[in-house]
Design a protein around this motif. Structure first.
Motif, PDB file in Angstrom:
ATOM      1  N   SER A   1     102.006 128.083  -0.428  1.00 29.93           N
ATOM      2  CA  SER A   1     102.147 128.966   0.740  1.00 29.93           C
ATOM      3  C   SER A   1     101.285 128.514   1.912  1.00 29.93           C
ATOM      4  N   GLU A   2     100.489 127.458   1.700  1.00 27.06           N
ATOM      5  CA  GLU A   2      99.681 126.948   2.812  1.00 27.06           C
ATOM      6  C   GLU A   2     100.544 126.131   3.759  1.00 27.06           C
ATOM      7  N   LEU A   3     100.517 126.477   5.026  1.00 25.09           N
ATOM      8  CA  LEU A   3     101.231 125.682   6.022  1.00 25.09           C
ATOM      9  C   LEU A   3     100.181 124.994   6.879  1.00 25.09           C
ATOM     10  N   SER A   4      99.913 123.734   6.589  1.00 28.60           N
ATOM     11  CA  SER A   4      98.881 123.077   7.386  1.00 28.60           C
ATOM     12  C   SER A   4      99.480 122.717   8.745  1.00 28.60           C
ATOM     13  N   CYS A   5      98.613 122.708   9.740  1.00 27.78           N
ATOM     14  CA  CYS A   5      99.083 122.498  11.112  1.00 27.78           C
ATOM     15  C   CYS A   5      98.973 121.015  11.465  1.00 27.78           C
ATOM     16  N   PRO A   6     100.102 120.361  11.762  1.00 21.70           N
ATOM     17  CA  PRO A   6     100.050 118.925  12.054  1.00 21.70           C
ATOM     18  C   PRO A   6      99.580 118.620  13.486  1.00 21.70           C
ATOM     19  N   PHE A   7      99.367 119.657  14.293  1.00 16.79           N
ATOM     20  CA  PHE A   7      99.098 119.439  15.717  1.00 16.79           C
ATOM     21  C   PHE A   7      97.613 119.463  16.065  1.00 16.79           C
ATOM     22  N   GLY A   8      96.755 119.754  15.063  1.00 17.03           N
ATOM     23  CA  GLY A   8      95.341 120.002  15.336  1.00 17.03           C
ATOM     24  C   GLY A   8      94.653 118.913  16.140  1.00 17.03           C
ATOM     25  N   TYR A   9      94.831 117.688  15.710  1.00 17.24           N
ATOM     26  CA  TYR A   9      94.137 116.573  16.364  1.00 17.24           C
ATOM     27  C   TYR A   9      94.572 116.450  17.823  1.00 17.24           C
ATOM     28  N   THR A  10      95.867 116.431  18.045  1.00 15.37           N
ATOM     29  CA  THR A  10      96.399 116.324  19.409  1.00 15.37           C
ATOM     30  C   THR A  10      95.939 117.494  20.272  1.00 15.37           C
ATOM     31  N   ARG A  11      95.959 118.674  19.689  1.00 16.20           N
ATOM     32  CA  ARG A  11      95.574 119.875  20.458  1.00 16.20           C
ATOM     33  C   ARG A  11      94.138 119.758  20.953  1.00 16.20           C
ATOM     34  N   LYS A  12      93.249 119.279  20.078  1.00 12.72           N
ATOM     35  CA  LYS A  12      91.841 119.189  20.449  1.00 12.72           C
ATOM     36  C   LYS A  12      91.593 118.031  21.409  1.00 12.72           C
ATOM     37  N   GLU A  13      92.182 116.878  21.114  1.00 13.29           N
ATOM     38  CA  GLU A  13      91.860 115.657  21.862  1.00 13.29           C
ATOM     39  C   GLU A  13      92.530 115.598  23.229  1.00 13.29           C
ATOM     40  N   LYS A  14      93.797 116.002  23.274  1.00 19.95           N
ATOM     41  CA  LYS A  14      94.609 115.728  24.454  1.00 19.95           C
ATOM     42  C   LYS A  14      95.297 116.970  25.012  1.00 19.95           C
ATOM     43  N   GLY A  15      95.710 117.833  24.138  1.00 23.83           N
ATOM     44  CA  GLY A  15      96.385 119.059  24.565  1.00 23.83           C
ATOM     45  C   GLY A  15      97.893 118.966  24.600  1.00 23.83           C
ATOM     46  N   TYR A  16      98.421 117.736  24.630  1.00 18.41           N
ATOM     47  CA  TYR A  16      99.886 117.612  24.627  1.00 18.41           C
ATOM     48  C   TYR A  16     100.309 116.437  23.770  1.00 18.41           C
ATOM     49  N   GLY A  17     101.491 116.547  23.197  1.00 23.37           N
ATOM     50  CA  GLY A  17     102.070 115.456  22.421  1.00 23.37           C
ATOM     51  C   GLY A  17     103.406 115.076  23.025  1.00 23.37           C
ATOM     52  N   GLU A  18     104.036 114.050  22.478  1.00 22.44           N
ATOM     53  CA  GLU A  18     105.331 113.633  23.013  1.00 22.44           C
ATOM     54  C   GLU A  18     106.294 113.336  21.877  1.00 22.44           C
ATOM     55  N   MET A  19     107.544 113.671  22.077  1.00 18.75           N
ATOM     56  CA  MET A  19     108.563 113.307  21.094  1.00 18.75           C
ATOM     57  C   MET A  19     109.871 113.009  21.804  1.00 18.75           C
ATOM     58  N   ASP A  20     110.682 112.180  21.180  1.00 13.51           N
ATOM     59  CA  ASP A  20     112.000 111.962  21.756  1.00 13.51           C
ATOM     60  C   ASP A  20     112.995 112.864  21.042  1.00 13.51           C
ATOM     61  N   ASP A  21     114.044 113.228  21.752  1.00 11.98           N
ATOM     62  CA  ASP A  21     115.119 113.992  21.135  1.00 11.98           C
ATOM     63  C   ASP A  21     116.404 113.590  21.841  1.00 11.98           C
ATOM     64  N   GLN A  22     117.214 112.775  21.195  1.00 12.04           N
ATOM     65  CA  GLN A  22     118.500 112.351  21.737  1.00 12.04           C
ATOM     66  C   GLN A  22     118.369 111.804  23.176  1.00 12.04           C
ATOM     67  N   ASN A  23     117.362 110.958  23.374  1.00 18.42           N
ATOM     68  CA  ASN A  23     117.095 110.340  24.682  1.00 18.42           C
ATOM     69  C   ASN A  23     116.753 111.331  25.793  1.00 18.42           C
ATOM     70  N   ASP A  24     116.317 112.523  25.415  1.00 16.70           N
ATOM     71  CA  ASP A  24     115.861 113.501  26.398  1.00 16.70           C
ATOM     72  C   ASP A  24     114.473 113.942  25.937  1.00 16.70           C
ATOM     73  N   PRO A  25     113.445 113.098  26.234  1.00 15.27           N
ATOM     74  CA  PRO A  25     112.119 113.298  25.633  1.00 15.27           C
ATOM     75  C   PRO A  25     111.486 114.639  26.010  1.00 15.27           C
ATOM     76  N   VAL A  26     110.497 115.023  25.186  1.00 17.08           N
ATOM     77  CA  VAL A  26     109.856 116.325  25.344  1.00 17.08           C
ATOM     78  C   VAL A  26     108.339 116.146  25.359  1.00 17.08           C
ATOM     79  N   THR A  27     107.662 116.739  26.345  1.00 18.54           N
ATOM     80  CA  THR A  27     106.201 116.820  26.329  1.00 18.54           C
ATOM     81  C   THR A  27     105.827 118.144  25.677  1.00 18.54           C
ATOM     82  N   MET A  28     105.092 118.065  24.567  1.00 11.93           N
ATOM     83  CA  MET A  28     104.825 119.273  23.776  1.00 11.93           C
ATOM     84  C   MET A  28     103.458 119.847  24.114  1.00 11.93           C
ATOM     85  N   LEU A  29     103.417 121.091  24.614  1.00  7.07           N
ATOM     86  CA  LEU A  29     102.147 121.719  24.976  1.00  7.07           C
ATOM     87  C   LEU A  29     101.570 122.453  23.779  1.00  7.07           C
TER      88      LEU A  29
END
Ligand code: HEM
Ligand code: FES
Lengths: 389, 102
Positions: free
Chosen positions: A7-35
């Motif tokens: 039942s533990e859902l670990s958060c994969p965003f922790g490092y990015t959230r602390k270091e930079k605040g945003y991540g990036e991903m592509d989705d069908q050639n319409d990329p997304v900046t993740m806040l």
């Protein structure tokens, strides 16, 4: 056996959230900046002028649905001031879950489902208990006969997505065709259900069109399905691994409301949602170009260590819990009242009827978001529920 | 016992008395229009927003950082805004007047 609880859902965003605040991903050639940070997510959700929802239908959803649908979902893909008018049409209807009669019916549905599960002993809870609970509860929200739930249950858990990543246009059509048919029926023979109420609504001096009503109905089906299923399934897995918490709910029923908010925060059933940027702008000291996409990562904001104490722990009676699991600002979840009631009643009934839960087998449901992998729930969860009577 | 007065958006005055819990809970239990308390008082929904009539702000005290952050993004908020779920009912609140936010 590893010590990690299922039942533990670990958060994969922790490092990015602390270091930079945003991540990036592509989705069908319409990329997304993740806040990733709570403050940025809130501010951005609030600023509809620069971060719009009223883009091409399907584009604010990730993975994008622009290639599989043209129907605009309402009020989800509309911005103020029109958004405010649409919300005003449906707001009162979506508060009905607070009425005593609604709550009583929902309680009966959930008690029956749990009694059946207890009788079965071992069962796959998603298909045999939780999908039925979600579907039957939806008949209350739509005010349609409970028997309609049979059809929705027969669609299975993957009406909109096939296994894996790909969007499945054919499967989505099952839902669209069904809603078309129901709207036609309601137009011919108006009743007391949501379809009829929508078709009879006045909007800007005219009646709502069928296409608009369809936009509301599709969203009501799609938005409230996986989210509710994941919230219920994850809560159940949690109580299987934390019998002391189940006992606590039984002994301190007054904390159930806080427990529901904490589950929504911790499990964040909706990971993120996109917006289309209308002008060149800056978020988190990062330049973002007009006509690209950002996403509001509710699941990351809900673990923001600058706001929440012990963010990666479930604190059942967390007193200050400014989570964004139901979104924030104009577009905050319209189905939240319904979802909260389902969860509240489910947990209370579970605490009343069940003494312990054994985990037999499980298969995780993991989302792949660029470099990030996030567990959102289960594809399969086999349990044995033990009665306390 | 604390006597608390609510002025609704339709200018109706509702006077209630309470001795425990939060101001939001008191309002919801008595059906004060405009105070919904959707999140049950954990500071997540802002549907319990009120404006404290200025002369009573010394009684209600200051909002916490988390509460201020919530109010900051509320279009109807001003310097007298509070989330009523964060106002604990004690004798100190006796006599205050709150205007329910839009
Ligand atoms: C635990 C369950 C649920 C969660 C976690 C959840 C989460 C969310 C979130 C985060 C948003 C904001 C999206 C955005 O800002 O773009 C949202 C919006 C929405 N949700 Fe839910 N939801 C849940 C259940 C439901 C249910 C049961 C329904 C209806 C049956 C529903 C209908 C909607 C609608 C119509 C919107 C759009 C509101 C608008 O744009 O004004 N949701 N939901
Ligand atoms: S009741 Fe939700 S913030 Fe006060």
């Amino acid at each position: 056996m590893s010590d990690k609880k299922i039942s533990e859902l670990s958060c994969p965003f922790g490092y990015t959230r602390k270091e930079k605040g945003y991540g990036e991903m592509d989705d069908q050639n319409d990329p997304v900046t993740m806040l990733m940070r709570l403050k940025d997510v809130r501010k951005t959700a609030h600023n509809w002028q620069t971060f719009q929802s009223a883009a091409e239908p399907g584009r604010i959803v990730i993975p994008s649905e622009v290639n599989i649908r043209d129907t605009r979902q309402i009020p989800f893909e509309v911005d103020p001031p029109k958004h405010t008018e649409y919300r005003a049409l449906v707001e009162a209807w979506f508060k009905r879950p607070l009425e005593a009669e609604y709550t009583a019916k929902l309680t009966r549905q959930i008690e029956k489902a749990l009694d059946e599960a207890l009788q079965k002993g071992e069962l796959e809870v998603i298909s045999e208990m939780i999908l039925p609970i979600q579907s039957k509860a939806l008949t209350l929200l739509l005010n349609t006969p409970e028997s309609e739930a049979e059809t929705w249950i027969s669609w299975g858990t993957h009406v909109f997505r096939s296994e894996g990543e790909a969007l499945d246009a054919k499967k989505a059509n099952v839902l669209y065709d069904y809603i078309d048919k129901e709207l036609d029926k309601a137009a011919e023979n108006p009743g007391e259900d949501l379809y009829s109420v929508l078709l009879d609504s006045d909007f800007e001096g005219r009646k709502l069109t069928k296409e608009e009503a369809k936009g509301v109905m599709v969203l009501t089906f799609a938005g409230g399905r996986d989210t509710v299923i994941n919230a219920l399934t994850n809560s159940l897995a949690y109580f299987a691994e934390h019998p002391e918490s189940l006992l606590r709910i039984k002994n301190e029923p007054e904390i159930v409301g806080k427990a529901v908010e904490e589950f929504i925060r911790y499990f964040s059933p909706l990971t993120h949602m996109g917006r289309v940027v209308t002008e060149d702008t800056v978020v988190c000291e990062h330049a973002i170009k007009a006509n690209t996409r950002i996403s509001l990562v509710w699941a990351s904001a809900n673990r923001d260590e600058t706001v929440f104490e012990n963010p990666d722990e479930i604190v059942l009676d967390r007193k200050i819990n400014p989570h964004v699991g139901f979104g924030f600002s104009h577009h905050k979840c319209l189905g939240a009242t319904h979802a909260r009631q389902i969860l509240k009643i489910f947990i209370q009934t579970l605490a009343a009827k069940v003494s312990s839960i054994e985990i037999i087998d499980h298969k995780d449901n993991i989302e792949q978001l660029g470099e990030y992998q996030r567990k959102v729930g289960f594809h399969m969860l086999k349990l044995k529920l033990n009665s306390n009577s | 016992m604390a006597k608390i007065t609510f002025i609704t958006s339709s200018e109706e005055e509702i006077v209630l008395e309470g001795d425990s819990g939060s101001v939001m809970e008191l309002a919801v239990q008595n059906g004060v229009p405009g105070i919904d308390g959707d999140c049950g008082g954990v500071c997540s929904c802002a549907t319990c927003h009120v404006h404290v009539i200025p002369e009573y702000t010394t009684k209600t005290g200051e909002a916490s950082e988390i509460e201020k952050d919530m109010l900051e993004l509320d279009d109807n908020a001003d310097e007298y805004s509070r989330l009523s779920c964060q106002l604990e009912i004690t004798e100190d609140l006796d006599g205050i007047i709150l205007r329910v936010a839009k």
